[in-house]
Design a protein around this motif. Structure first.
Motif, PDB file in Angstrom:
ATOM      1  N   VAL A 190       0.836  -1.201   0.000  1.00  0.00           N
ATOM      2  CA  VAL A 190       0.000   0.000   0.000  1.00  0.00           C
ATOM      3  C   VAL A 190       0.876   1.258   0.000  1.00  0.00           C
ATOM      4  O   VAL A 190       0.583   2.237  -0.697  1.00  0.00           O
ATOM      5  CB  VAL A 190      -0.957  -0.010   1.224  1.00  0.00           C
ATOM      6  CG1 VAL A 190      -1.623   1.347   1.394  1.00  0.00           C
ATOM      7  CG2 VAL A 190      -2.005  -1.094   1.052  1.00  0.00           C
ATOM      8  N   ILE A 191       1.965   1.240   0.751  1.00  0.00           N
ATOM      9  CA  ILE A 191       2.874   2.401   0.792  1.00  0.00           C
ATOM     10  C   ILE A 191       3.475   2.626  -0.595  1.00  0.00           C
ATOM     11  O   ILE A 191       3.550   3.746  -1.092  1.00  0.00           O
ATOM     12  CB  ILE A 191       3.982   2.184   1.851  1.00  0.00           C
ATOM     13  CG1 ILE A 191       3.372   2.107   3.252  1.00  0.00           C
ATOM     14  CG2 ILE A 191       5.010   3.321   1.783  1.00  0.00           C
ATOM     15  CD1 ILE A 191       4.286   1.547   4.320  1.00  0.00           C
ATOM     16  N   LYS A 192       3.856   1.527  -1.243  1.00  0.00           N
ATOM     17  CA  LYS A 192       4.440   1.618  -2.591  1.00  0.00           C
ATOM     18  C   LYS A 192       3.433   2.242  -3.566  1.00  0.00           C
ATOM     19  O   LYS A 192       3.771   3.128  -4.352  1.00  0.00           O
ATOM     20  CB  LYS A 192       4.844   0.216  -3.061  1.00  0.00           C
ATOM     21  CG  LYS A 192       5.797   0.214  -4.239  1.00  0.00           C
ATOM     22  CD  LYS A 192       5.120  -0.306  -5.483  1.00  0.00           C
ATOM     23  CE  LYS A 192       5.950   0.071  -6.679  1.00  0.00           C
ATOM     24  NZ  LYS A 192       5.140   0.363  -7.841  1.00  0.00           N
ATOM     25  N   THR A 193       2.179   1.777  -3.494  1.00  0.00           N
ATOM     26  CA  THR A 193       1.132   2.306  -4.386  1.00  0.00           C
ATOM     27  C   THR A 193       0.926   3.795  -4.136  1.00  0.00           C
ATOM     28  O   THR A 193       0.764   4.589  -5.067  1.00  0.00           O
ATOM     29  CB  THR A 193      -0.196   1.549  -4.150  1.00  0.00           C
ATOM     30  OG1 THR A 193       0.074   0.151  -4.240  1.00  0.00           O
ATOM     31  CG2 THR A 193      -1.253   1.916  -5.161  1.00  0.00           C
ATOM     32  N   THR A 194       0.927   4.182  -2.847  1.00  0.00           N
ATOM     33  CA  THR A 194       0.739   5.591  -2.494  1.00  0.00           C
ATOM     34  C   THR A 194       1.882   6.435  -3.065  1.00  0.00           C
ATOM     35  O   THR A 194       1.648   7.509  -3.636  1.00  0.00           O
ATOM     36  CB  THR A 194       0.685   5.743  -0.958  1.00  0.00           C
ATOM     37  OG1 THR A 194      -0.328   4.887  -0.467  1.00  0.00           O
ATOM     38  CG2 THR A 194       0.393   7.176  -0.553  1.00  0.00           C
ATOM     39  N   LEU A 195       3.115   5.964  -2.901  1.00  0.00           N
ATOM     40  CA  LEU A 195       4.268   6.701  -3.421  1.00  0.00           C
ATOM     41  C   LEU A 195       4.156   6.866  -4.934  1.00  0.00           C
ATOM     42  O   LEU A 195       4.450   7.925  -5.486  1.00  0.00           O
ATOM     43  CB  LEU A 195       5.566   5.980  -3.040  1.00  0.00           C
ATOM     44  CG  LEU A 195       5.910   5.992  -1.543  1.00  0.00           C
ATOM     45  CD1 LEU A 195       7.149   5.142  -1.271  1.00  0.00           C
ATOM     46  CD2 LEU A 195       6.136   7.419  -1.037  1.00  0.00           C
ATOM     47  N   ASP A 196       3.685   5.809  -5.573  1.00  0.00           N
ATOM     48  CA  ASP A 196       3.514   5.837  -7.014  1.00  0.00           C
ATOM     49  C   ASP A 196       2.503   6.919  -7.405  1.00  0.00           C
ATOM     50  O   ASP A 196       2.700   7.688  -8.331  1.00  0.00           O
ATOM     51  CB  ASP A 196       3.051   4.442  -7.474  1.00  0.00           C
ATOM     52  CG  ASP A 196       3.395   4.189  -8.925  1.00  0.00           C
ATOM     53  OD1 ASP A 196       4.542   4.471  -9.308  1.00  0.00           O
ATOM     54  OD2 ASP A 196       2.502   3.739  -9.667  1.00  0.00           O
ATOM     55  N   THR A 197       1.382   6.964  -6.646  1.00  0.00           N
ATOM     56  CA  THR A 197       0.336   7.957  -6.887  1.00  0.00           C
ATOM     57  C   THR A 197       0.894   9.377  -6.738  1.00  0.00           C
ATOM     58  O   THR A 197       0.480  10.299  -7.433  1.00  0.00           O
ATOM     59  CB  THR A 197      -0.820   7.762  -5.869  1.00  0.00           C
ATOM     60  OG1 THR A 197      -1.153   6.383  -5.854  1.00  0.00           O
ATOM     61  CG2 THR A 197      -2.043   8.577  -6.232  1.00  0.00           C
ATOM     62  N   LEU A 198       1.840   9.534  -5.801  1.00  0.00           N
ATOM     63  CA  LEU A 198       2.418  10.861  -5.551  1.00  0.00           C
ATOM     64  C   LEU A 198       3.492  11.222  -6.576  1.00  0.00           C
ATOM     65  O   LEU A 198       4.094  12.296  -6.494  1.00  0.00           O
ATOM     66  CB  LEU A 198       3.011  10.908  -4.135  1.00  0.00           C
ATOM     67  CG  LEU A 198       1.999  10.831  -2.985  1.00  0.00           C
ATOM     68  CD1 LEU A 198       2.706  10.690  -1.657  1.00  0.00           C
ATOM     69  CD2 LEU A 198       1.100  12.064  -2.977  1.00  0.00           C
ATOM     70  N   GLY A 199       3.755  10.314  -7.491  1.00  0.00           N
ATOM     71  CA  GLY A 199       4.703  10.625  -8.552  1.00  0.00           C
ATOM     72  C   GLY A 199       6.107  10.068  -8.347  1.00  0.00           C
ATOM     73  O   GLY A 199       7.001  10.343  -9.136  1.00  0.00           O
ATOM     74  N   TYR A 200       6.304   9.306  -7.282  1.00  0.00           N
ATOM     75  CA  TYR A 200       7.632   8.706  -7.048  1.00  0.00           C
ATOM     76  C   TYR A 200       7.747   7.382  -7.808  1.00  0.00           C
ATOM     77  O   TYR A 200       7.743   6.301  -7.222  1.00  0.00           O
ATOM     78  CB  TYR A 200       7.869   8.506  -5.545  1.00  0.00           C
ATOM     79  CG  TYR A 200       7.926   9.805  -4.781  1.00  0.00           C
ATOM     80  CD1 TYR A 200       9.068  10.605  -4.814  1.00  0.00           C
ATOM     81  CD2 TYR A 200       6.838  10.242  -4.043  1.00  0.00           C
ATOM     82  CE1 TYR A 200       9.114  11.812  -4.132  1.00  0.00           C
ATOM     83  CE2 TYR A 200       6.865  11.443  -3.353  1.00  0.00           C
ATOM     84  CZ  TYR A 200       8.018  12.221  -3.404  1.00  0.00           C
ATOM     85  OH  TYR A 200       8.047  13.410  -2.730  1.00  0.00           O
ATOM     86  N   HIS A 201       7.825   7.496  -9.128  1.00  0.00           N
ATOM     87  CA  HIS A 201       7.803   6.291  -9.957  1.00  0.00           C
ATOM     88  C   HIS A 201       9.103   5.494  -9.883  1.00  0.00           C
ATOM     89  O   HIS A 201       9.177   4.369 -10.367  1.00  0.00           O
ATOM     90  CB  HIS A 201       7.484   6.664 -11.413  1.00  0.00           C
ATOM     91  CG  HIS A 201       6.221   7.456 -11.541  1.00  0.00           C
ATOM     92  ND1 HIS A 201       5.003   6.982 -11.082  1.00  0.00           N
ATOM     93  CD2 HIS A 201       5.981   8.694 -12.027  1.00  0.00           C
ATOM     94  CE1 HIS A 201       4.074   7.899 -11.296  1.00  0.00           C
ATOM     95  NE2 HIS A 201       4.644   8.952 -11.860  1.00  0.00           N
ATOM     96  N   ASN A 202      10.155   6.096  -9.299  1.00  0.00           N
ATOM     97  CA  ASN A 202      11.418   5.359  -9.156  1.00  0.00           C
ATOM     98  C   ASN A 202      11.332   4.267  -8.094  1.00  0.00           C
ATOM     99  O   ASN A 202      12.143   3.354  -8.073  1.00  0.00           O
ATOM    100  CB  ASN A 202      12.550   6.314  -8.756  1.00  0.00           C
ATOM    101  CG  ASN A 202      12.992   7.164  -9.928  1.00  0.00           C
ATOM    102  OD1 ASN A 202      12.830   6.748 -11.074  1.00  0.00           O
ATOM    103  ND2 ASN A 202      13.513   8.336  -9.648  1.00  0.00           N
ATOM    104  N   VAL A 203      10.346   4.393  -7.205  1.00  0.00           N
ATOM    105  CA  VAL A 203      10.228   3.394  -6.128  1.00  0.00           C
ATOM    106  C   VAL A 203       9.667   2.107  -6.709  1.00  0.00           C
ATOM    107  O   VAL A 203       8.552   2.072  -7.227  1.00  0.00           O
ATOM    108  CB  VAL A 203       9.309   3.910  -4.996  1.00  0.00           C
ATOM    109  CG1 VAL A 203       9.171   2.861  -3.908  1.00  0.00           C
ATOM    110  CG2 VAL A 203       9.870   5.207  -4.420  1.00  0.00           C
ATOM    111  N   LYS A 204      10.456   1.040  -6.636  1.00  0.00           N
ATOM    112  CA  LYS A 204      10.038  -0.214  -7.253  1.00  0.00           C
ATOM    113  C   LYS A 204       9.447  -1.184  -6.224  1.00  0.00           C
ATOM    114  O   LYS A 204       8.691  -2.081  -6.559  1.00  0.00           O
ATOM    115  CB  LYS A 204      11.228  -0.895  -7.951  1.00  0.00           C
ATOM    116  CG  LYS A 204      11.785  -0.080  -9.117  1.00  0.00           C
ATOM    117  CD  LYS A 204      10.712   0.189 -10.190  1.00  0.00           C
ATOM    118  CE  LYS A 204      11.203   1.193 -11.213  1.00  0.00           C
ATOM    119  NZ  LYS A 204      10.106   1.933 -11.842  1.00  0.00           N
ATOM    120  N   ASP A 205       9.833  -1.033  -4.965  1.00  0.00           N
ATOM    121  CA  ASP A 205       9.305  -1.947  -3.949  1.00  0.00           C
ATOM    122  C   ASP A 205       9.479  -1.322  -2.563  1.00  0.00           C
ATOM    123  O   ASP A 205      10.430  -0.565  -2.341  1.00  0.00           O
ATOM    124  CB  ASP A 205      10.068  -3.294  -4.001  1.00  0.00           C
ATOM    125  CG  ASP A 205       9.387  -4.367  -3.178  1.00  0.00           C
ATOM    126  OD1 ASP A 205       8.154  -4.281  -2.985  1.00  0.00           O
ATOM    127  OD2 ASP A 205      10.087  -5.286  -2.699  1.00  0.00           O
TER     128      ASP A 205
END
Lengths: 230, 80
Positions: free
Chosen positions: B21-36
């Motif tokens: 869920v944290i990863k998905t949230t980061l992705d939503t915020l634009g942190y697409h570099n976070v892979k896991d």
């Protein structure tokens, strides 16, 4: 027959279980405080639901060190019947009486609702009165019910017919929608190899009194009665 | 006094719903570099102990209490 119900600080389904075993089933029932060092001559021990020790560290992790648990383990290893409901199931896995672990629900939400489960093993003391593949409506209420076990453990559970209940829909189908918490293979309840220890996330004590609307959980208490009469 | 920092993490093969869920949230915020993302627990433990046997004692604490070997692994750092 006689039930003993263990009370930990934070147990909150102890009175519900007591109401069912004593008043609905008419069986002798005694509470046992977690600091006690002996059981009160039980035929069946119930570890009830709740939040023992506030679920600190991991659900059930602190309760396993309560003095009474040594007695419960000895009673179980001697063939005595033990049933752990919800937090009780978590305590039994932490204690090592049952394999696997119960992790955070996949949705991260506390889930409280009616749930269908299929009874896939009726050759246990807790299900002898139930028909194979019967579908029961037994409510769930938990935050950590996501059953996990590694591949070897799962194979051992299957080889020894230890899976007793699986979450399903009202027609008995297993799918993602009927799996409320992400449990591996929709597992809702298991027994140990000797089949005298049952852990289940659904609450049979919350579906035993007709006033609540469903009485499917009563089948489990009737099974225990039938088994012990033999 | 000896201080130890103990990390308890879910085994790599165990699904970590919180991390996901944290990863998905980061992705939503634009942190697409976070892979896991894997969430874990950290314990600060202070011991009045003999520094020779300290590792054995911490292993025991982790095996018995802090980690559930069915689903978790642990590691630690000792600050002497």
């Amino acid at each position: 027959m006689k039930y003993n119900i263990i009370i930990f600080p934070g147990s909150n389904c102890d009175y519900d279980a007591h109401y069912v075993t004593k008043h609905l089933m008419g069986e002798e029932t005694e509470y046992v405080w977690h600091k006690d060092t002996s059981l009160k001559d039980p035929d069946c021990v119930i570890i009830p639901g709740g939040f023992s020790y506030g679920d600190y560290l991991r659900a059930g992790a602190i309760a396993k060190f309560s003095p009474i648990m040594k007695e419960v383990v000895a009673f179980a290893n001697n063939g005595g019947l033990v049933i752990g409901i919800c937090n009780g199931f978590q305590v039994l896995t932490e204690t090592g009486l049952l394999p696997g672990a119960l992790m955070l629900n996949k949705s991260l939400l506390f889930i409280c609702k009616h749930q269908y489960v299929k009874v896939i093993n009726v050759k246990t003391p807790f299900t002898v009165k139930i028909k194979q593949n019967a579908i029961l409506d037994i409510p769930i209420a938990h935050n950590e019910g996501n059953y996990f076990i590694d591949d070897d453990g799962l194979k051992s559970l299957q080889d020894n017919d230890q899976i007793v209940f699986q979450y399903c829909d009202k027609d008995g189908f297993f799918n993602d929608e009927s799996n409320p918490n992400g449990s591996l293979m929709n597992i809702a309840g298991i027994v140990n190899k000797n089949r005298n220890v049952l852990g289940m996330m659904p609450h049979p004590e919350r579906s035993s009194d007709p006033i609540i609307g469903v009485t499917d959980g009563r089948q489990i208490f009737l099974s225990i009665k039938k088994f012990l009469k033999k | 006094m000896i201080r130890a920092t103990i990390y308890v993490t879910l085994k790599p093969e165990v699904l970590d719903p919180q991390g996901k869920v944290i990863k998905t949230t980061l992705d939503t915020l634009g942190y697409h570099n976070v892979k896991d993302v894997r969430a874990s627990k950290m314990f600060e433990v202070t011991l009045d102990a003999d520094s020779e046997n300290i590792e054995q004692e911490i292993d025991e604490i982790c095996d018995k209490v802090l980690a559930n070997p069915n689903i978790e692994i642990y590691s630690y750092r000792i600050h002497k």
